[in-house]
Structures are given as C-alpha cells and as structure tokens.
Design a protein around this motif. Structure first.
Motif, PDB file in Angstrom:
ATOM      1  N   GLN A  86      40.414  39.100  28.650  1.00  0.00           N
ATOM      2  CA  GLN A  86      40.967  39.717  27.314  1.00  0.00           C
ATOM      3  C   GLN A  86      41.588  41.202  27.993  1.00  0.00           C
ATOM      4  OE1 GLN A  86      37.945  38.301  26.958  1.00  0.00           O
ATOM      5  NE2 GLN A  86      38.799  36.376  26.235  1.00  0.00           N
ATOM      6  N   ARG A  87      40.641  41.960  28.723  1.00  0.00           N
ATOM      7  CA  ARG A  87      41.013  43.354  29.193  1.00  0.00           C
ATOM      8  C   ARG A  87      42.244  43.191  30.235  1.00  0.00           C
ATOM      9  NH1 ARG A  87      35.287  43.888  29.612  1.00  0.00           N
ATOM     10  NH2 ARG A  87      35.527  44.171  31.884  1.00  0.00           N
ATOM     11  N   LEU A  88      42.119  42.179  31.038  1.00  0.00           N
ATOM     12  CA  LEU A  88      43.151  41.972  32.120  1.00  0.00           C
ATOM     13  C   LEU A  88      43.701  40.381  32.144  1.00  0.00           C
ATOM     14  CD1 LEU A  88      44.417  43.616  34.553  1.00  0.00           C
ATOM     15  CD2 LEU A  88      42.483  42.718  35.872  1.00  0.00           C
ATOM     16  N   PRO A  89      44.557  40.233  31.448  1.00  0.00           N
ATOM     17  CA  PRO A  89      45.003  38.706  31.373  1.00  0.00           C
ATOM     18  C   PRO A  89      45.856  38.358  32.565  1.00  0.00           C
ATOM     19  CG  PRO A  89      46.082  40.175  29.541  1.00  0.00           C
ATOM     20  CD  PRO A  89      45.175  40.991  30.310  1.00  0.00           C
ATOM     21  N   ASP A  90      46.351  39.127  33.265  1.00  0.00           N
ATOM     22  CA  ASP A  90      47.190  38.953  34.541  1.00  0.00           C
ATOM     23  C   ASP A  90      46.161  38.523  35.617  1.00  0.00           C
ATOM     24  OD1 ASP A  90      48.576  38.686  36.759  1.00  0.00           O
ATOM     25  OD2 ASP A  90      49.849  40.666  36.547  1.00  0.00           O
ATOM     26  N   ARG A  91      45.777  37.172  35.807  1.00  0.00           N
ATOM     27  CA  ARG A  91      45.002  36.547  36.830  1.00  0.00           C
ATOM     28  C   ARG A  91      45.539  37.265  38.384  1.00  0.00           C
ATOM     29  NH1 ARG A  91      41.222  32.370  35.544  1.00  0.00           N
ATOM     30  NH2 ARG A  91      40.123  33.233  33.780  1.00  0.00           N
ATOM     31  N   LYS A  92      46.703  37.093  38.544  1.00  0.00           N
ATOM     32  CA  LYS A  92      47.230  37.380  39.796  1.00  0.00           C
ATOM     33  C   LYS A  92      46.946  38.853  40.413  1.00  0.00           C
ATOM     34  CE  LYS A  92      51.403  37.628  42.303  1.00  0.00           C
ATOM     35  NZ  LYS A  92      53.044  37.535  42.474  1.00  0.00           N
ATOM     36  N   LEU A  93      46.971  39.657  39.399  1.00  0.00           N
ATOM     37  CA  LEU A  93      46.702  41.037  39.489  1.00  0.00           C
ATOM     38  C   LEU A  93      45.075  41.175  39.681  1.00  0.00           C
ATOM     39  CD1 LEU A  93      47.051  44.074  39.834  1.00  0.00           C
ATOM     40  CD2 LEU A  93      46.992  44.167  37.287  1.00  0.00           C
ATOM     41  N   LEU A  94      44.426  40.287  39.151  1.00  0.00           N
ATOM     42  CA  LEU A  94      42.946  40.332  39.206  1.00  0.00           C
ATOM     43  C   LEU A  94      42.447  39.744  40.564  1.00  0.00           C
ATOM     44  CD1 LEU A  94      40.104  41.028  37.972  1.00  0.00           C
ATOM     45  CD2 LEU A  94      40.199  38.606  37.193  1.00  0.00           C
ATOM     46  N   TYR A  95      43.321  39.017  40.947  1.00  0.00           N
ATOM     47  CA  TYR A  95      43.029  38.211  42.431  1.00  0.00           C
ATOM     48  C   TYR A  95      43.118  39.536  43.481  1.00  0.00           C
ATOM     49  CZ  TYR A  95      43.604  33.688  40.043  1.00  0.00           C
ATOM     50  OH  TYR A  95      43.315  32.565  39.150  1.00  0.00           O
ATOM     51  N   GLN A  96      44.330  40.280  43.363  1.00  0.00           N
ATOM     52  CA  GLN A  96      44.623  41.159  44.181  1.00  0.00           C
ATOM     53  C   GLN A  96      43.762  42.285  44.163  1.00  0.00           C
ATOM     54  OE1 GLN A  96      48.491  42.560  42.716  1.00  0.00           O
ATOM     55  NE2 GLN A  96      49.680  40.774  43.680  1.00  0.00           N
ATOM     56  N   TRP A  97      43.039  42.415  43.064  1.00  0.00           N
ATOM     57  CA  TRP A  97      42.102  43.702  42.985  1.00  0.00           C
ATOM     58  C   TRP A  97      40.652  43.405  43.328  1.00  0.00           C
ATOM     59  CZ3 TRP A  97      41.000  48.534  42.149  1.00  0.00           C
ATOM     60  CH2 TRP A  97      39.635  48.830  41.766  1.00  0.00           C
ATOM     61  N   VAL A  98      40.434  42.066  43.405  1.00  0.00           N
ATOM     62  CA  VAL A  98      38.927  41.589  43.883  1.00  0.00           C
ATOM     63  C   VAL A  98      39.032  41.688  45.511  1.00  0.00           C
ATOM     64  CG1 VAL A  98      37.614  39.637  44.163  1.00  0.00           C
ATOM     65  CG2 VAL A  98      38.363  40.223  41.927  1.00  0.00           C
ATOM     66  N   GLN A  99      40.440  40.900  45.991  1.00  0.00           N
ATOM     67  CA  GLN A  99      40.687  40.852  47.374  1.00  0.00           C
ATOM     68  C   GLN A  99      40.890  42.091  48.113  1.00  0.00           C
ATOM     69  OE1 GLN A  99      43.453  37.606  46.829  1.00  0.00           O
ATOM     70  NE2 GLN A  99      41.932  36.155  46.663  1.00  0.00           N
ATOM     71  N   ASN A 100      41.549  42.964  47.197  1.00  0.00           N
ATOM     72  CA  ASN A 100      42.260  44.418  48.144  1.00  0.00           C
ATOM     73  C   ASN A 100      42.139  45.409  47.094  1.00  0.00           C
ATOM     74  OD1 ASN A 100      43.183  46.110  50.022  1.00  0.00           O
ATOM     75  ND2 ASN A 100      44.945  44.830  50.669  1.00  0.00           N
TER      76      ASN A 100
END
Length: 155
Positions: A86-100
């Motif tokens: 809910q706080r971060l619905p953009d999964r693509k951005l979340l993937y980028q955050w976790v990976q880099n």
C-alpha cells in the motif's frame, strides 16, 4: 409562608435532580461498550500456514535476507514491512530498491530519500542476487502471514 415556599422549591429541585439522574443513567446504558483494540496477535496467521505461491519460499528468503533489519509490524534498523504494497504500489520501483538502493537514492526518489533520513541515514543493503519473483515471494509471505498491517506511518 417563606418556609412553605422553601419546601416547595426544594421538592421541585429534588425532583429535577432525580429525573435528570434517571435520564443520564438511561443515556449511559444506551451507549454500546467500546470495541477491543486490535492487537498484533489478532492479525497473525501462524507461519506454518504459509504456502509459497510462486515456487519461492518467501519465509526462508525473509529470514535469511530481511529479518535482521526488518520486522512485519515494528520498525527496527529498517521500516516494518507490513503494508509495503500500500505504501509503495510500484513493484518495479520496489525491485530496483531491493536490488540496488544506492541507484534509487541517487535518482532522487523522494520516498526512499525521506525513508533513509527517517532511519538515521542508514542505507539499505543491496540484494542484487534476489530475483523479482523472490522479492514477490517475500511480499506475499508478509501479506499472507500478517493479514492486516499496522497503519502506515511512513511518508
């Protein structure tokens, strides 16, 4: 005559007090009792009931990579993960955050830069080896295991 008037007035005021007390007690009795506040335990589904949905074990991935800094409901070194979708619905951005995370911070992303400041400028560890499916498995694990999250207090 003053004594009689005084008795009448006292009787009148006593009647008003009794009628008012009865009305007030009826009002109090008509108010429903407050609901019990939700507790963390009331939102908990036993971990053993979690079944991986995409072939990856989100529980194991979480415990091996995330649990040292994150909890589901409590901020630790990093924010609580419950409600992340809910706080971060953009999964693509979340993937980028976790990976880099360094690249996402360098891009000027307001959410993650604010989050970093909130956690004393501690930058998240990068997990470049986690695939998108593995990150999804962690999110699914948190979502399924903890069916309702705490209110989001993050920006």
């Amino acid at each position: 005559m003053n004594k009689e008037v005084n008795y009448v007035l006292q009787g009148f005021f006593l009647t008003l007090v009794v009628v008012g007390a009865i009305a007030f007690s009826n009002l109090l009795l008509s108010i429903p009792p407050p609901e019990e506040p939700a507790t963390v335990e009331s939102h908990f589904i036993p971990i053993d009931s979690y079944k991986p949905g995409n072939g990856h074990d989100g529980k194991a991935i979480f415990q091996n990579n995330c649990a040292s800094c994150h909890s589901a409901f409590k901020d630790l070194t990093g924010p609580a993960l419950s409600g992340i979708s809910q706080r971060l619905p953009d999964r693509k951005l979340l993937y980028q955050w976790v990976q880099n995370p360094a690249a996402v911070l360098k891009s000027g992303n307001v959410y993650f830069n604010t989050l970093k400041k909130r956690f004393n400028d501690v930058q998240m560890t990068a997990f470049p080896d986690l695939s998108n499916a593995e990150i999804d498995a962690v999110i699914d694990y948190i979502t399924v295991t903890y069916k309702a999250g705490m209110p989001a207090s993050l920006p």
